[in-house]
Write a protein that holds these residues in place. Structure first.
Motif, mmCIF file in Angstrom:
data_model
loop_
_atom_site.group_PDB
_atom_site.id
_atom_site.type_symbol
_atom_site.label_atom_id
_atom_site.label_comp_id
_atom_site.label_asym_id
_atom_site.label_seq_id
_atom_site.Cartn_x
_atom_site.Cartn_y
_atom_site.Cartn_z
ATOM 1 N N LYS A 138 -38.209 31.154 -48.623
ATOM 2 C CA LYS A 138 -37.455 32.114 -49.430
ATOM 3 C C LYS A 138 -35.999 31.718 -49.640
ATOM 4 O O LYS A 138 -35.283 32.342 -50.403
ATOM 5 N N ASN A 139 -35.555 30.682 -48.942
ATOM 6 C CA ASN A 139 -34.189 30.194 -49.105
ATOM 7 C C ASN A 139 -34.151 28.711 -48.737
ATOM 8 O O ASN A 139 -35.160 28.134 -48.321
ATOM 9 N N ILE A 140 -32.981 28.100 -48.882
ATOM 10 C CA ILE A 140 -32.865 26.655 -48.669
ATOM 11 C C ILE A 140 -33.108 26.263 -47.215
ATOM 12 O O ILE A 140 -33.764 25.253 -46.933
ATOM 13 N N GLN A 141 -32.606 27.046 -46.271
ATOM 14 C CA GLN A 141 -32.821 26.696 -44.872
ATOM 15 C C GLN A 141 -34.308 26.757 -44.505
ATOM 16 O O GLN A 141 -34.800 25.935 -43.726
ATOM 17 N N GLU A 142 -35.039 27.704 -45.067
ATOM 18 C CA GLU A 142 -36.485 27.769 -44.822
ATOM 19 C C GLU A 142 -37.193 26.578 -45.473
ATOM 20 O O GLU A 142 -38.166 26.049 -44.918
ATOM 21 N N LEU A 143 -36.706 26.143 -46.625
ATOM 22 C CA LEU A 143 -37.274 24.964 -47.270
ATOM 23 C C LEU A 143 -37.052 23.718 -46.414
ATOM 24 O O LEU A 143 -37.966 22.894 -46.230
ATOM 25 N N PRO A 227 -20.625 24.255 -56.979
ATOM 26 C CA PRO A 227 -19.683 24.967 -56.105
ATOM 27 C C PRO A 227 -19.701 26.484 -56.274
ATOM 28 O O PRO A 227 -19.413 27.216 -55.333
ATOM 29 N N GLU A 228 -20.024 26.972 -57.483
ATOM 30 C CA GLU A 228 -19.984 28.411 -57.743
ATOM 31 C C GLU A 228 -21.277 28.886 -58.383
ATOM 32 O O GLU A 228 -22.006 28.106 -58.996
ATOM 33 N N ARG A 229 -21.554 30.168 -58.256
ATOM 34 C CA ARG A 229 -22.732 30.736 -58.895
ATOM 35 C C ARG A 229 -22.578 30.697 -60.417
ATOM 36 O O ARG A 229 -21.477 30.749 -60.940
ATOM 37 N N ASN A 230 -23.728 30.622 -61.091
ATOM 38 C CA ASN A 230 -23.720 30.605 -62.545
ATOM 39 C C ASN A 230 -23.699 32.031 -63.081
ATOM 40 O O ASN A 230 -24.474 32.872 -62.612
ATOM 41 N N PRO A 231 -22.844 32.318 -64.058
ATOM 42 C CA PRO A 231 -22.764 33.692 -64.575
ATOM 43 C C PRO A 231 -24.050 34.195 -65.216
ATOM 44 O O PRO A 231 -24.268 35.397 -65.313
ATOM 45 N N ILE A 236 -28.586 33.958 -57.819
ATOM 46 C CA ILE A 236 -29.001 32.729 -57.142
ATOM 47 C C ILE A 236 -27.823 32.177 -56.345
ATOM 48 O O ILE A 236 -26.803 31.787 -56.923
ATOM 49 N N PRO A 237 -27.928 32.105 -55.018
ATOM 50 C CA PRO A 237 -26.811 31.599 -54.206
ATOM 51 C C PRO A 237 -26.660 30.089 -54.336
ATOM 52 O O PRO A 237 -27.604 29.380 -54.712
ATOM 53 N N THR A 238 -25.488 29.586 -54.015
ATOM 54 C CA THR A 238 -25.245 28.143 -54.055
ATOM 55 C C THR A 238 -25.756 27.492 -52.772
ATOM 56 O O THR A 238 -26.044 28.161 -51.775
ATOM 57 N N LEU A 239 -25.851 26.167 -52.806
ATOM 58 C CA LEU A 239 -26.199 25.420 -51.593
ATOM 59 C C LEU A 239 -25.155 25.646 -50.507
ATOM 60 O O LEU A 239 -25.489 25.812 -49.331
ATOM 61 N N ARG A 240 -23.889 25.666 -50.894
ATOM 62 C CA ARG A 240 -22.810 25.822 -49.925
ATOM 63 C C ARG A 240 -22.904 27.159 -49.205
ATOM 64 O O ARG A 240 -22.626 27.242 -48.002
#
Length: 324
Positions: A138-143, A227-231, A236-240
């Motif tokens: 469900k998120n990058i860390q789980e991936l 670096p930032e979320r897309n408007p 959708i959160p960023t990798l950072r």
């Protein structure tokens, strides 16, 4: 040296330099050709046409978009590199034409740095991590955890070997220490189709190529590699934000002219392009494509360009991608 001789030399020097000065002061006096090294109809082509229209109004002369596709953008880019450096032939390039091709093509036919003068950095198409909707992450860390549990089991799609989506994922794997299996496709459409069908686990694709499917719920987005979320995709959160740094992978774009173009002409072109990109109607039209505007003048773009080339050269080398 006598006064007469100095005067003669001065007149000779003036005769040599006067034509270029006159050309610069009267520029433009005819049609400008803006080469887009990709087929017509895509978002890159659309951006070029928005800017060309504004430039034509500003200059009082047509700015004709010339689509010269082929060899990963090298065909059209090469043509501009060898064009007359008078400002009447320019190119709308990107991280492929003016970056990765230097390391992915054996004979690109040009040097992306030595043969070009930047006119303006435009911004970038951001990459989004998308997965098949039933993938248990469900998120990058789980991936990352899923990939580390069984290295190589997860597969990821790209739009071809050496493409932005391929190299962006190579960067991500290097930064996170995971291993997945690469499945290249011929373009974004078949790649997206296979993820929606559940036959591909994940991709790191440009946001415009997957935004419709994200909104429809036929695939899931885990992160934006920027670096930032897309408007246009604020949820959708960023990798950072999810603890992964130094893995951003924007597909940037910029305008270039042949390197020996007179400075005054470069300045005229640059100002016209930047004025277009700052025009509210043009900005809105470009943003609707899913493109993130970050306008840079030549002085600001040069160090950015150099850093991008250095980063992707390293990634390509470490990924073992061989020039074709």
């Amino acid at each position: 040296m006598s006064l007469t001789r100095r005067s003669t030399l001065g007149l000779m020097a003036g005769a040599v330099f006067a034509p270029s000065i006159v050309r610069a002061q009267s520029f433009p006096s005819k049609v400008i050709t803006l080469v887009v090294p990709y087929p017509a109809g895509g978002p890159t082509d659309a951006i070029a046409r928005f800017v060309a229209q504004d430039m034509a109004v500003a200059f009082g002369h047509n700015v004709v978009v010339d689509n010269r596709a082929g060899a990963s953008g090298a065909v059209g880019t090469r043509a501009v590199a060898h064009a007359e450096p008078d400002g009447y032939t320019i190119v709308f390039g990107n991280n492929q034409t003016h970056g990765n091709n230097m390391f992915l093509l054996k004979e690109p036919g040009y040097d992306a740095v030595k043969d070009f003068a930047p006119l303006a950095g435009v911004g970038a198409f951001e990459h989004a991590f998308v997965v098949r909707k039933d993938l248990p992450a469900k998120n990058i860390q789980e991936l990352i955890a899923l990939a580390k549990a069984d290295p190589g089991k997860l597969n990821y799609g790209s739009t071809g070997v050496g493409s932005g989506s391929h190299l962006a994922m190579e960067l991500f794997m290097q930064r996170t220490g995971i291993k997945m299996t690469h499945v290249p496709f011929r373009g974004a459409a078949p790649l997206v189709q296979e993820i929606v069908a559940g036959r591909i686990d994940i991709a790191n694709s440009t946001l415009p190529s997957v935004l419709e499917q994200i909104n429809a719920g036929t695939l899931r987005a885990l992160a934006i590699a920027s670096p930032e979320r897309n408007p246009r995709a604020k949820d959708i959160p960023t990798l950072r934000e999810q603890g992964v740094n130094n893995a951003d992978a924007d597909s940037w774009a910029a305008f270039f002219a042949p390197v020996k173009t007179p400075d005054a002409v470069l300045d005229t072109l640059s100002k016209a392009i930047i004025a277009s990109l700052n025009k509210p109607e043009t900005r809105e039209a470009i943003l609707k494509l899913g493109f993130t505007l970050k306008v840079r003048d030549p002085a600001a773009f040069k160090p950015y360009h150099a850093q991008e080339i250095a980063t992707w050269k390293q990634i390509i080398t470490e990924a073992g991608v061989k020039p074709e």
